[in-house]
Design an enzyme around this catalytic site. Structure first.
Site, PDB file in Angstrom:
ATOM      1  N   LYS A 107       0.866  -1.183   0.000  1.00 30.81           N
ATOM      2  CA  LYS A 107       0.000   0.000   0.000  1.00 30.81           C
ATOM      3  C   LYS A 107       0.896   1.223   0.000  1.00 30.81           C
ATOM      4  CE  LYS A 107      -1.904   2.880   2.757  1.00 30.81           C
ATOM      5  NZ  LYS A 107      -2.017   4.042   1.847  1.00 30.81           N
ATOM      6  N   GLU A 147       9.272   1.847  11.062  1.00 24.91           N
ATOM      7  CA  GLU A 147      10.301   2.889  10.932  1.00 24.91           C
ATOM      8  C   GLU A 147       9.550   4.206  10.900  1.00 24.91           C
ATOM      9  OE1 GLU A 147      12.251   5.827  10.051  1.00 24.91           O
ATOM     10  OE2 GLU A 147      11.988   5.137   7.982  1.00 24.91           O
ATOM     11  N   CYS A 187      12.983  11.653   7.486  1.00 24.76           N
ATOM     12  CA  CYS A 187      12.852  11.340   8.907  1.00 24.76           C
ATOM     13  C   CYS A 187      14.197  11.336   9.612  1.00 24.76           C
ATOM     14  CB  CYS A 187      12.143  10.010   9.096  1.00 24.76           C
ATOM     15  SG  CYS A 187      12.890   8.636   8.200  1.00 24.76           S
ATOM     16  N   GLU A 207       9.127  16.944  15.073  1.00 26.79           N
ATOM     17  CA  GLU A 207       9.624  16.735  13.719  1.00 26.79           C
ATOM     18  C   GLU A 207       8.974  17.753  12.783  1.00 26.79           C
ATOM     19  OE1 GLU A 207      10.619  12.942  10.875  1.00 26.79           O
ATOM     20  OE2 GLU A 207       8.740  12.885  12.000  1.00 26.79           O
TER      21      GLU A 207
END
Length: 509
Positions: free
Chosen positions: A198, A274, A311, A412
């Site tokens: 996906k 992750e 990231c 973040e």
């Protein structure tokens, strides 16, 4: 078209090819080796972050589509057409797949550029070479997976063998659409699993094409399927499905936690995550001039590359007091012009838009909050105007005077924003670096080996670069600690993570 030919194309060439690619790109679901509409006929608009135009309308998979794909995957796995195929035969298919990806590298690169606005030069120089390398690495690894015979009493034979898990669902992000998908599906397929991908709904085109190429290479239609759809529908359906044996996910920490819950509420499927990061990039006060300048240039790339949508970006610049002012002065001198916003189809452009206008508003809002918390904008801090005003662009930004507990230092950003934090010494640098819920990767620059070794031992992150940043190859595990997740991608261990270890105990007498 291969990469060496694509590197010679002009801006006008890419514009022409982009129109052709949009027109013929497949947007239906890839189930059982065929492109089909979603069972409920749903779709959603795929919007360009470059100018807000409609790229195409994509089929929106739901639970019914997931059920069909999982049933095909299970039947394929149980038949053994891929799961029990001789390792050398599986290798042949994987190598042929890599060759087809290389032959169509320009097309695949262009699809990601169209979908998310990633500069075409980055796709040609960075993403696609790594995609091809990854598939070949796992193809080469297939017959390197070994079992063992354990030490037991004389009349017992005890063995441990590795076998594929079964049906694996991979959920990939939009910031590296094809590369991150390949990081997941290549080891899963190499292990012999039936795999369902996906992709992020913002970036489906290259995933469909690469799955089509897998079947063309000789892969069974049930071994790799692609279902696009919204996370709350397709992603949740995969997470809760009783016949999915593993979920491999890259994305936000928030969604990663949801997937852990879905696994517990269903069949306790294995979940590899992750997730986010807030990378500390530390600069000590013992750098000679040549290393100092390389550190600054690397810091710029470490936070602005890929529009900061990484990231593992080194977004926290933790700088020792004695070199702090000099470092920021040099960073500003080089960083103002190092990354240029523009049309991502222009080979001279290295900074495209963020993924959408919502992301643009969020990043600009975080910059404004940093201002209100006392940070100073050294350069950037806004969206470019004029011809780029319709796109989701944010200028490369350097913030100084950031405190370790400020919002901008803990959350973040996922945008081209560097936050500079002044520290007195190594003790404070380590404290600041570890003051985070994340633990993906970081970097330290020092001319002292003992100092570097201390940082390696005391920083809480999955990877620490010493006098470099964001380097590595397929031998290097990628993954972190804490709320950055629990998985290791892009290495031989990740292949083993898509397999079960089975023990057998033979009583011989």
């Amino acid at each position: 078209m291969r990469l060496e030919d694509a590197a010679r194309l002009t801006h006008a060439d890419w514009i022409s090819k982009a129109e052709e690619t949009r027109a013929r790109a497949e947007t239906r679901l890839f189930i059982g080796g065929q492109f089909v509409d979603a069972a409920r006929g749903g779709s959603f608009d795929n919007i360009s972050p470059v100018d807000g135009r409609l790229i195409n309308r994509c089929a929106a998979g739901t639970g019914e589509d997931i059920d069909r794909a999982v049933a095909i995957a299970r039947a394929s796995f149980d038949s053994g057409e891929w799961s029990r195929l001789a390792p050398r035969r599986r290798m042949e298919v994987m190598f042929r797949w890599a060759e087809l990806i290389e032959e169509h590298a320009a097309e695949l690169a262009l699809m990601d550029t169209i979908d998310i606005g990633k500069p075409i030069t980055d796709m040609i120089r960075v993403d696609m070479p790594q995609v091809i390398e990854c598939v070949r690495f796992f193809a080469e690894s297939i017959d390197k997976v070994l079992g063992s015979v354990t030490a037991t009493e004389t009349d017992v034979l005890s063995t441990v063998i590795r076998e594929p898990i079964g049906v694996v669902a991979c959920i990939s992000p939009w910031n590296y659409p094809l590369l991150m998908a390949i990081w997941k599906i290549a080891p899963s397929l190499a292990a012999g699993n039936s795999t369902i991908l996906k992709p992020a709904e913002q970036s489906p085109m290259s995933s469909y094409r690469v799955a089509e190429l897998f079947v063309e290479a000789g892969g069974p239609p049930g071994a790799l399927q692609v279902l696009n759809g919204l996370g709350e529908a397709a992603g949740q359906a995969l997470g809760r499905h009783m016949d999915v044996d593993k979920i491999s996910f890259t994305g936000s920490t928030e969604v990663g936690k949801l997937l852990l819950g879905y696994a517990g509420q269903s069949n306790m499927k294995r979940v590899s995550l992750e997730c986010g990061g807030k990378g500390p990039h530390i600069f000590c006060d013992d750098l000679p001039d040549d290393l100092f300048d390389r550190a600054v240039r690397t810091a710029i790339d470490g936070v602005f590359f890929n529009m900061g949508q990484v990231c593992s970006a080194g977004s926290r610049l933790i700088i020792h007091d004695r070199i702090h002012d000099r470092f920021l002065e040099r960073f500003a001198e080089l960083g103002r012009t190092a990354y240029v916003c523009g049309d991502p189809l222009d080979p001279s452009v290295n900074l495209g838009p963020l993924i959408d206008h919502g992301a643009q508003a969020r990043v600009l809002g975080m910059i404004e909050r940093a201002r209100s918390d006392g940070a100073q904008v050294v350069f950037g801090g806004s969206a470019p105007q004029g011809a780029l005003a319709k796109g989701a662009y944010v200028e490369p930004t350097l913030l100084a005077g950031v405190g370790q507990d400020d919002f901008i230092a803990r959350q973040e950003v996922f945008g081209p924003v560097a936050a500079a934090i002044r520290v007195r010494d190594d003790d404070e640098a380590i404290e600041v670096a570890n003051n985070s819920n994340y633990g993906l990767q970081g970097g330290v620059w020092t001319d002292n080996f003992r100092r570097a070794h201390r940082y390696v031992r005391e920083l809480h992150c999955g990877t620490l670069f010493v006098n470099s940043f964001e380097e590595g190859d397929m031998t290097q595990p990628f993954g972190g600690f804490k709320e950055s997740g629990n998985a290791k991608d892009k290495c031989f261990d990740s292949l083993l993570a898509y397999m079960n270890a089975k023990a057998a105990w033979f009583r011989l007498n």
